[in-house]
Design an enzyme around this catalytic site. Sequence first.
Site, PDB file in Angstrom:
ATOM      1  CE1 TYR A  72      -4.429  -1.342   0.106  1.00 40.96           C
ATOM      2  CE2 TYR A  72      -6.442  -2.312   1.008  1.00 40.96           C
ATOM      3  CZ  TYR A  72      -5.063  -2.314   0.871  1.00 40.96           C
ATOM      4  OH  TYR A  72      -4.312  -3.289   1.491  1.00 40.96           O
ATOM      5  CE  LYS A  87      -3.014  -4.308  -1.360  1.00 37.02           C
ATOM      6  NZ  LYS A  87      -1.616  -4.797  -1.468  1.00 37.02           N
ATOM      7  CB  SER A  89      -5.709  -6.868   0.880  1.00 34.17           C
ATOM      8  OG  SER A  89      -6.494  -6.473   1.989  1.00 34.17           O
TER       9      SER A  89
END
Length: 257
Positions: free
Chosen positions: A160, A164, A147
């Site tokens: 999160y 990533k 991401s």
Amino acid sequence: MMLLKDKVVIITGASRGIGRAVALECARQGAKLVIGHSGRASGLAAAKNVVSEIQDLDKQAIEVGGDAADLDTGDRLIDAAVSTFGKVDVFVNNAGICPFHSFLDMPKEVYMQTVNTNLNGAYFAVQAAANQMKKQGKGGSIIAISSISALVGGAMQTHYTPTKAGLLSLMQSCAVALGPYNIRCNAVLPGTIATDINKEDLSDPDKLAYMRSRTCLGRLGEPDDLAGPVVFLASDMARYVTGASLLVDGGLFVNLQ
């Protein structure tokens, strides 16, 4: 010419969103697909729909359920691919979650579920795919859907963004570790793509308009926007591409102003 003719491609989280779009394009390019999904009832139903869509293209596909946070799910995916199609050529690690939450009161269970789903399960799934490719002796392609969040921060994504970034780093290190076996490892870094994972966050009209304005192209990404880049990295056209990170973000990252 079909870029993935007769290649066997496994995609995790392929029942919807980016995974579904990538699976359908891989099928159009001649691949045989293993559609990984959560194993829950909703995931199974969606995965069966994807399999049906692929069969409508006169291509082959199976669905395999398994929680991406389960460290054994990768083995199940590989076993199913080999037993059905005889080999594994491409592994796309796409499954992921992003339950938005503030940092100071982050519940431990939310943090652990995110890390286990996005990174820990992915690590061992990549390992399982790599071992099968090594055994086959013909190389292969491993692609992680990371991401733009691997490169930038987010106040509601402190659990999160590290996962990533970890996927990006994993692909870089695996490119080194697996290069001797002609196994290429690359990361794709989507920007803001309109999927179920951010549907609630983007339901605010002002937030939606702001995110669109941040991109050079003036729009959010769609799942289909990821399909071409993944097919390229999976194909022999990218035979000398490994350890790379490909931003697919409409120019969001470079748009300082």
